[in-house]
Design an enzyme around this catalytic site. Structure first.
Site, short mmCIF file in Angstrom:
data_model
loop_
_atom_site.label_atom_id
_atom_site.label_comp_id
_atom_site.label_asym_id
_atom_site.label_seq_id
_atom_site.Cartn_x
_atom_site.Cartn_y
_atom_site.Cartn_z
N HIS A 61 0.67 -1.34 -0.03
CA HIS A 61 -0.11 -0.11 0.01
C HIS A 61 1.06 1.36 -0.10
O HIS A 61 0.41 2.17 -0.74
CB HIS A 61 -0.93 0.03 1.10
CG HIS A 61 -2.21 -0.77 1.25
ND1 HIS A 61 -3.47 -0.31 1.22
CD2 HIS A 61 -2.22 -2.13 0.54
CE1 HIS A 61 -4.31 -1.09 0.86
NE2 HIS A 61 -3.79 -2.28 0.51
N SER A 71 5.09 7.11 3.30
CA SER A 71 3.66 8.07 3.62
C SER A 71 2.53 7.42 4.28
O SER A 71 1.69 8.08 4.89
CB SER A 71 3.28 8.63 2.35
OG SER A 71 3.15 7.77 1.37
N HIS A 189 -1.16 -13.53 -1.28
CA HIS A 189 -2.66 -13.77 -0.75
C HIS A 189 -2.78 -15.40 -0.31
O HIS A 189 -3.68 -15.72 -0.06
CB HIS A 189 -3.96 -13.59 -1.73
CG HIS A 189 -4.15 -12.21 -1.78
ND1 HIS A 189 -5.30 -11.72 -2.49
CD2 HIS A 189 -3.48 -10.93 -1.12
CE1 HIS A 189 -5.29 -10.24 -2.54
NE2 HIS A 189 -4.52 -9.92 -1.61
N THR A 190 -1.40 -15.83 -0.41
CA THR A 190 -1.57 -17.22 0.25
C THR A 190 -1.34 -17.00 1.67
O THR A 190 -1.46 -18.16 2.35
CB THR A 190 -0.32 -18.06 -0.38
OG1 THR A 190 -0.28 -19.39 0.07
CG2 THR A 190 1.21 -17.39 0.39
N ASP A 236 -6.44 -18.03 1.74
CA ASP A 236 -5.74 -19.75 1.58
C ASP A 236 -6.39 -20.51 2.34
O ASP A 236 -6.03 -20.45 3.74
CB ASP A 236 -4.32 -19.61 1.55
CG ASP A 236 -3.79 -20.80 1.08
OD1 ASP A 236 -4.54 -22.10 1.22
OD2 ASP A 236 -2.61 -21.05 0.68
N ASP A 244 3.18 -20.42 0.83
CA ASP A 244 3.35 -21.48 -0.27
C ASP A 244 2.79 -21.10 -1.33
O ASP A 244 2.28 -19.87 -1.48
CB ASP A 244 3.14 -22.82 0.48
CG ASP A 244 1.65 -22.77 1.00
OD1 ASP A 244 0.67 -21.86 0.62
OD2 ASP A 244 1.30 -23.55 1.85
#
Length: 316
Positions: A61, A71, A189-190, A236, A244
């Protein structure tokens, strides 16, 4: 012709900034930096494994809004609104207290030397390592911004969880990241979780979703908007706290929790990469590490630009 010249100038400035970043930036001025950061992150992740995903998300982000300049860490001031309460970050990013703790310890050891932006870069790498993922050489030498950009954070530079593949590709391309980089970085996103409000539409309305998977998620995410919005589900299902390639395997089974995840495997140009990463953990690790290094090169403040904040939450 003017456009070509401007593009060349931008590329030259970017390459100059990147050239000033290097792993040994604090070798003499703060030699124990990596050790101090690792200890704090290790303690935080041991207490709550999900924190590893949160710290990694902070770096993403931060870098996608005006570059990797710290920031995101700034609180609101009378002169500007911080980025923490922007649409993509509000009730989404967390882990600021871990960064505060690291900064406090580093300032005691090496006052006025290490930037908050660099601390974010190191914590992201260490979080992945501590959850079983790959390591990489973190380039350092970034300086901190003196202001935040609430408007830029809300401008769409951070892709929403309900988006198209073309938008994902374009958003990452705008940051100098390739489609391969985007698919590899999505593998983050695992680990981590998502709130019901971010996947409600998918589990109730999508056609490219495993039926049993959708039903199981509906149990903790009511269809009515405003009801259970903050309830969370693991991104996940099988190994939510281990870095993983389970994320990609889920996509092959149409079990991506977010729309922005499943579009990576939906009869499109990124299908082959998802298949490759689902079969080859080392290939995923290699490309993820390379992409993280590239992301860390997004528009850093170097030289005399910016400052070294004493407190990551406010300018000096």
């Amino acid at each position: 012709m003017l456009k070509v010249v401007l593009l060349m100038m931008i590329m030259m400035l970017a390459s100059q900034s990147e050239a000033q970043l290097n792993r040994d930036f604090y070798k003499e001025s703060c030699p124990s930096l990596f050790l101090v950061v690792r200890r704090v992150v290790k303690r935080a992740v041991a207490r709550e494994p999900r924190m590893g995903a949160s710290l990694l998300r902070l770096f993403f982000h931060d870098c996608f809004v005006n570059g990797c300049d710290g920031s995101l860490l700034l609180d609101d001031t009378p002169s500007f609104l911080g980025e923490k309460t922007s649409g993509p970050s509000n009730n989404s990013v967390r882990g600021f207290e871990v960064i505060d703790k690291i900064k406090f310890k580093v300032e005691k050891m090496c006052p006025g030397i290490v930037s908050c932006a660099d601390i974010l870069a190191i914590t992201a790498r260490d979080s992945v390592l501590l959850l079983g993922g790959p390591g990489w050489s973190v380039k350092l030498g970034r300086r901190d911004s003196t202001t935040a950009n609430f408007a830029a954070a809300n401008s769409g530079v951070i892709p929403p969880p309900i988006t198209t593949l073309s938008n994902l590709i374009n958003r990452f391309k705008a940051q100098g990241l390739s489609t391969r980089d985007m698919v590899a970085l999505s593998g983050a996103h695992t680990i981590g979780r998502a709130q019901c409000v971010t996947f409600r539409n998918r589990i109730y309305n999508a056609s490219n979703i495993d039926t049993s998977f959708a039903i199981s998620k509906r149990r903790n995410c009511p269809a009515t908007s405003g009801s259970g919005d903050n309830k969370k589900a693991n991104l996940d299902v099988r190994s939510p706290d281990r870095f993983d390639h389970g994320f990609y395997k889920q996509l092959l089974s149409k079990k991506g929790l977010l729309t922005s995840d499943q579009v990576l495997f939906n009869n499109g140009p990124t299908d082959s990469l998802v298949i490759a990463y689902s079969h080859n953990l080392n290939a995923f690790y290699r490309d993820f590490a390379r992409a993280m290094i590239k992301m860390g090169d997004i528009s850093p403040l170097t030289g005399s630009n910016g400052q070294i904040r004493q407190n990551c939450r406010r300018p000096n």
